[in-house]
Design a protein around this motif. Structure first.
Motif, PDB file in Angstrom:
ATOM      1  N   LYS A  39      44.235  40.132  34.646  1.00  0.00           N
ATOM      2  CA  LYS A  39      44.061  41.030  35.788  1.00  0.00           C
ATOM      3  C   LYS A  39      44.859  42.320  35.612  1.00  0.00           C
ATOM      4  O   LYS A  39      44.365  43.415  35.930  1.00  0.00           O
ATOM      5  N   ALA A  40      46.072  42.207  35.088  1.00  0.00           N
ATOM      6  CA  ALA A  40      46.898  43.395  34.869  1.00  0.00           C
ATOM      7  C   ALA A  40      46.218  44.362  33.909  1.00  0.00           C
ATOM      8  O   ALA A  40      46.205  45.584  34.135  1.00  0.00           O
ATOM      9  N   VAL A  41      45.640  43.846  32.852  1.00  0.00           N
ATOM     10  CA  VAL A  41      44.954  44.706  31.879  1.00  0.00           C
ATOM     11  C   VAL A  41      43.731  45.365  32.519  1.00  0.00           C
ATOM     12  O   VAL A  41      43.485  46.567  32.338  1.00  0.00           O
ATOM     13  N   LEU A  42      42.954  44.588  33.274  1.00  0.00           N
ATOM     14  CA  LEU A  42      41.761  45.140  33.925  1.00  0.00           C
ATOM     15  C   LEU A  42      42.128  46.264  34.894  1.00  0.00           C
ATOM     16  O   LEU A  42      41.484  47.323  34.915  1.00  0.00           O
ATOM     17  N   LEU A  43      43.178  46.046  35.702  1.00  0.00           N
ATOM     18  CA  LEU A  43      43.608  47.070  36.652  1.00  0.00           C
ATOM     19  C   LEU A  43      44.112  48.309  35.928  1.00  0.00           C
ATOM     20  O   LEU A  43      43.809  49.442  36.318  1.00  0.00           O
ATOM     21  N   ARG A  44      44.897  48.091  34.873  1.00  0.00           N
ATOM     22  CA  ARG A  44      45.462  49.232  34.127  1.00  0.00           C
ATOM     23  C   ARG A  44      44.372  50.072  33.489  1.00  0.00           C
ATOM     24  O   ARG A  44      44.529  51.287  33.322  1.00  0.00           O
ATOM     25  N   SER A  85      54.323  47.916  42.254  1.00  0.00           N
ATOM     26  CA  SER A  85      53.248  47.095  41.701  1.00  0.00           C
ATOM     27  C   SER A  85      52.601  47.788  40.502  1.00  0.00           C
ATOM     28  O   SER A  85      52.259  47.136  39.517  1.00  0.00           O
ATOM     29  N   LYS A  86      52.416  49.087  40.585  1.00  0.00           N
ATOM     30  CA  LYS A  86      51.873  49.838  39.446  1.00  0.00           C
ATOM     31  C   LYS A  86      52.782  49.688  38.233  1.00  0.00           C
ATOM     32  O   LYS A  86      52.307  49.502  37.109  1.00  0.00           O
ATOM     33  N   TRP A  87      54.069  49.781  38.465  1.00  0.00           N
ATOM     34  CA  TRP A  87      55.027  49.646  37.363  1.00  0.00           C
ATOM     35  C   TRP A  87      54.923  48.266  36.738  1.00  0.00           C
ATOM     36  O   TRP A  87      54.889  48.128  35.520  1.00  0.00           O
ATOM     37  N   TYR A 106      43.994  49.903  40.454  1.00  0.00           N
ATOM     38  CA  TYR A 106      45.343  50.335  40.087  1.00  0.00           C
ATOM     39  C   TYR A 106      45.847  51.397  41.059  1.00  0.00           C
ATOM     40  O   TYR A 106      47.011  51.393  41.468  1.00  0.00           O
ATOM     41  N   ALA A 107      44.939  52.297  41.477  1.00  0.00           N
ATOM     42  CA  ALA A 107      45.335  53.394  42.367  1.00  0.00           C
ATOM     43  C   ALA A 107      45.789  52.890  43.731  1.00  0.00           C
ATOM     44  O   ALA A 107      46.601  53.540  44.399  1.00  0.00           O
TER      45      ALA A 107
END
Length: 214
Positions: free
Chosen positions: A70-75, A198-200, A191-192
């Motif tokens: 999920k982190a990769v997809l959001l980034r 959370s973004k960090w 991500y936005a």
């Protein structure tokens, strides 16, 4: 199985959620992907380095794998909605047949990134998935794309048909005669929309996952 078919609406999205997802499918390329594996410690069939997970408990390991995915997809700027994907295991054997559910992500190419399909395919390989579900804009000719060396085969496509609104079979496809449905668990995240912290955190997780997979 008859009960499962008759109770299809129990597993599908609410009317408002169906409308939102159908709009995304109409306007953008979308996909369904997970990092869950029956045995997350196994590398059988894998074609890429998979980010290591330390937990011994399979469920905890799979949840960590999904957190990384999920982190990769959001980034990468995609819209992500957590869904429960269900399929029928041992469909051909009435005595062993059972419904199995796994946490998945419905991913929307909100910015129409031309690398979307490639990104989903590479993430399927990275997390050693048998396949990823790709839904071209408009919802027609959706297909499973093989992302490891098991069925349907690395790089092979298995058509699953069209996604149509207002019908009993909405968001339900038959893959090798096994019904597959999914229901929304969370609202879409991008991500936005995340807080500064959370973004960090997402950026750090995504950076680590991508570095570990090289």
């Amino acid at each position: 199985m008859e009960h499962f078919i008759k109770q299809w609406n129990k597993y599908l999205l609410s009317e408002s959620s169906l409308s939102r997802l159908h709009q995304h499918i109409s306007e953008h390329d979308t996909a369904v992907i997970t990092a869950f594996r029956n045995d997350p410690s196994s590398s059988e069939g894998c074609v890429a380095a998979t980010p290591p997970v330390e937990q011994e408990d399979p469920l905890k390991a799979n949840k960590t794998r999904n957190k990384n995915l999920k982190a990769v997809l959001l980034r990468k700027g995609y819209g992500v909605t957590r869904v429960d994907g269900s399929y029928v295991e041992n469909f051909d054997n009435p005595d062993l047949r059972k419904e199995v559910s796994e946490e998945s992500f419905f991913v929307v190419n909100l910015k129409d990134n031309p690398e979307f399909i490639k990104d989903i395919e590479e993430l399927g390989k990275m997390f050693c998935q048998d396949s990823v579900l790709l839904i071209p804009r408009g919802g027609t000719e959706a297909y499973l794309l093989g992302t490891n060396e098991t069925w349907p085969g690395l790089g092979d496509r298995e058509p699953v048909g069209d996604f149509k609104g207002g019908e009993e079979a909405e968001f339900m496809s038959r893959v090798r005669r096994r019904p597959f449905v999914f229901k929304e668990i969370s609202s879409q995240e991008t991500y936005a929309d995340l807080s500064r912290n959370s973004k960090w955190a997402v950026a750090k997780i995504a950076e680590r996952v991508l570095n570990e997979s090289r």
